[in-house]
Design a protein around this motif. Structure first.
Motif, mmCIF file in Angstrom:
data_model
loop_
_atom_site.group_PDB
_atom_site.id
_atom_site.type_symbol
_atom_site.label_atom_id
_atom_site.label_comp_id
_atom_site.label_asym_id
_atom_site.label_seq_id
_atom_site.Cartn_x
_atom_site.Cartn_y
_atom_site.Cartn_z
ATOM 1 N N CYS A 1 0.934 -1.337 -0.208
ATOM 2 C CA CYS A 1 0.094 0.007 -0.067
ATOM 3 C C CYS A 1 0.931 1.272 -0.034
ATOM 4 O O CYS A 1 2.154 0.995 0.388
ATOM 5 C CB CYS A 1 -0.907 0.036 1.215
ATOM 6 N N MET A 2 0.345 2.462 -0.383
ATOM 7 C CA MET A 2 1.045 3.515 -0.448
ATOM 8 C C MET A 2 1.864 4.020 0.615
ATOM 9 O O MET A 2 2.983 4.556 0.535
ATOM 10 C CB MET A 2 0.132 4.709 -0.777
ATOM 11 N N GLY A 3 1.451 3.391 1.926
ATOM 12 C CA GLY A 3 2.240 4.003 2.926
ATOM 13 C C GLY A 3 3.393 3.183 3.604
ATOM 14 O O GLY A 3 4.068 3.306 4.403
ATOM 15 N N CYS A 4 3.605 2.164 2.660
ATOM 16 C CA CYS A 4 4.494 0.881 3.114
ATOM 17 C C CYS A 4 5.507 0.941 2.278
ATOM 18 O O CYS A 4 5.340 1.017 0.982
ATOM 19 C CB CYS A 4 3.728 -0.454 3.489
ATOM 20 N N GLU B 1 1.599 -8.107 6.689
ATOM 21 C CA GLU B 1 0.797 -9.009 7.000
ATOM 22 C C GLU B 1 -0.586 -8.715 6.942
ATOM 23 O O GLU B 1 -1.560 -9.548 6.379
ATOM 24 C CB GLU B 1 1.119 -10.087 7.963
ATOM 25 N N GLU B 2 -0.724 -7.632 7.360
ATOM 26 C CA GLU B 2 -2.476 -7.211 7.822
ATOM 27 C C GLU B 2 -3.053 -6.275 6.545
ATOM 28 O O GLU B 2 -4.182 -5.959 6.454
ATOM 29 C CB GLU B 2 -2.429 -6.483 9.045
ATOM 30 N N CYS B 3 -1.986 -6.138 5.545
ATOM 31 C CA CYS B 3 -2.311 -5.522 4.511
ATOM 32 C C CYS B 3 -2.354 -6.087 3.182
ATOM 33 O O CYS B 3 -1.280 -6.613 2.913
ATOM 34 C CB CYS B 3 -1.864 -3.936 4.440
ATOM 35 N N PRO B 4 -3.342 -6.384 2.476
ATOM 36 C CA PRO B 4 -3.264 -6.966 1.378
ATOM 37 C C PRO B 4 -2.615 -6.265 0.061
ATOM 38 O O PRO B 4 -2.068 -6.878 -1.107
ATOM 39 C CB PRO B 4 -4.644 -7.491 0.646
ATOM 40 N N GLY B 5 -2.416 -4.951 0.249
ATOM 41 C CA GLY B 5 -1.374 -4.159 -0.815
ATOM 42 C C GLY B 5 -2.489 -3.373 -1.894
ATOM 43 O O GLY B 5 -3.643 -3.077 -1.412
ATOM 44 N N MET B 6 -1.711 -3.218 -2.978
ATOM 45 C CA MET B 6 -2.555 -2.285 -3.890
ATOM 46 C C MET B 6 -2.083 -3.020 -5.318
ATOM 47 O O MET B 6 -1.218 -3.435 -5.779
ATOM 48 C CB MET B 6 -1.964 -1.036 -3.794
ATOM 49 N N ALA B 7 -3.212 -3.036 -6.290
ATOM 50 C CA ALA B 7 -3.285 -3.653 -7.292
ATOM 51 C C ALA B 7 -2.851 -2.381 -8.401
ATOM 52 O O ALA B 7 -3.409 -1.210 -8.250
ATOM 53 C CB ALA B 7 -4.521 -4.095 -8.145
ATOM 54 N N VAL B 8 -1.924 -2.540 -9.246
ATOM 55 C CA VAL B 8 -1.607 -1.407 -9.980
ATOM 56 C C VAL B 8 -1.454 -1.965 -11.599
ATOM 57 O O VAL B 8 -0.975 -3.107 -11.811
ATOM 58 C CB VAL B 8 0.001 -1.129 -9.652
ATOM 59 N N SER C 1 -6.681 0.111 -4.097
ATOM 60 C CA SER C 1 -6.331 -0.652 -2.814
ATOM 61 C C SER C 1 -7.281 -1.833 -2.604
ATOM 62 O O SER C 1 -8.310 -2.043 -2.529
ATOM 63 C CB SER C 1 -6.684 0.467 -1.788
ATOM 64 N N LEU C 2 -6.623 -2.962 -2.350
ATOM 65 C CA LEU C 2 -7.076 -4.217 -2.028
ATOM 66 C C LEU C 2 -7.866 -4.358 -1.075
ATOM 67 O O LEU C 2 -8.487 -5.581 -0.645
ATOM 68 C CB LEU C 2 -6.042 -5.455 -2.351
ATOM 69 N N SER C 3 -7.602 -3.446 0.012
ATOM 70 C CA SER C 3 -8.141 -3.603 1.369
ATOM 71 C C SER C 3 -9.482 -2.670 1.226
ATOM 72 O O SER C 3 -10.097 -2.640 2.249
ATOM 73 C CB SER C 3 -7.339 -3.067 2.628
ATOM 74 N N ALA C 4 -9.634 -2.121 0.103
ATOM 75 C CA ALA C 4 -10.919 -1.076 -0.149
ATOM 76 C C ALA C 4 -11.071 0.121 0.736
ATOM 77 O O ALA C 4 -11.872 0.585 0.950
ATOM 78 C CB ALA C 4 -12.220 -1.768 0.162
ATOM 79 N N HIS C 5 -9.862 0.145 1.398
ATOM 80 C CA HIS C 5 -9.541 1.571 1.992
ATOM 81 C C HIS C 5 -9.771 2.875 1.348
ATOM 82 O O HIS C 5 -10.200 3.656 1.887
ATOM 83 C CB HIS C 5 -8.458 1.588 3.024
ATOM 84 N N ASN C 6 -9.572 2.769 0.134
ATOM 85 C CA ASN C 6 -9.291 3.975 -0.544
ATOM 86 C C ASN C 6 -10.137 3.766 -1.975
ATOM 87 O O ASN C 6 -10.242 2.847 -2.577
ATOM 88 C CB ASN C 6 -7.900 4.469 -1.129
ATOM 89 N N GLU C 7 -10.521 5.060 -2.654
ATOM 90 C CA GLU C 7 -11.204 4.832 -3.919
ATOM 91 C C GLU C 7 -9.999 4.224 -4.837
ATOM 92 O O GLU C 7 -8.827 4.549 -4.871
ATOM 93 C CB GLU C 7 -11.696 6.237 -4.425
#
Length: 152
Positions: free
Chosen positions: A54-57, A62-69, A85-91
């Motif tokens: 994810c953008m902050g990492c 382990e707790e964050c599935p990351g981001m599809a790019v 965002s694969l965790s659906a936290h962001n648009e």
């Protein structure tokens, strides 16, 4: 006295005209094929995809599935970048713009209009892109987490 027959002469001239037309058409077609062959597409053109932290990492958590790019690089040096965002936290973020090569051997790209993760290393041999650190342009310590592979 018999009158001369002109029909064969007219027919033969029409047929000859058709042959000339077919030959000209064939030559034009060959010229178009030659022009199309001369237009080559750069090897870096294409669609690249991957899953990054994810953008902050700076590495996978382990707790964050990351981001599809998804990143599409076009011949005219424009791009379309989609980050989800694969965790659906962001648009879903979609950015379009231009890019430039930041070195003479065209192995590093800078995406204009992108504030973070806008520096990319191009590996044409492996058909992949590697996202570089924002400020330094260096490879991340967990470099395998920042790879985008080309869809062929």
């Amino acid at each position: 006295m018999k009158k001369p027959l002109l029909i064969p002469l007219i027919a033969s001239s029409v047929l000859l005209g058709c042959q000339d037309s077919k030959q000209a058409s064939s030559e034009t077609s060959q010229q178009v094929d030659q022009v199309e062959q001369k237009v080559t597409v750069a090897k870096w053109v294409g669609k690249y995809q991957g899953t990054t932290p994810c953008m902050g990492c700076i590495s996978r958590c382990e707790e964050c599935p990351g981001m599809a790019v998804d990143l599409v690089l076009n011949q005219d040096k424009t791009y379309t970048l989609k980050r989800e965002s694969l965790s659906a936290h962001n648009e879903i973020e979609t950015i379009q713009g231009h890019f430039r090569f930041s070195n003479s051997d065209q192995s590093k790209i800078e995406l204009m209009q992108v504030k973070t993760r806008n520096l990319i290393y191009v590996d044409l041999d492996q058909q992949l892109l590697e996202i570089l650190e924002d400020q330094s342009g260096h490879i991340y310590n967990s470099e395998d987490d920042f790879i985008l592979e080309k869809n062929i």
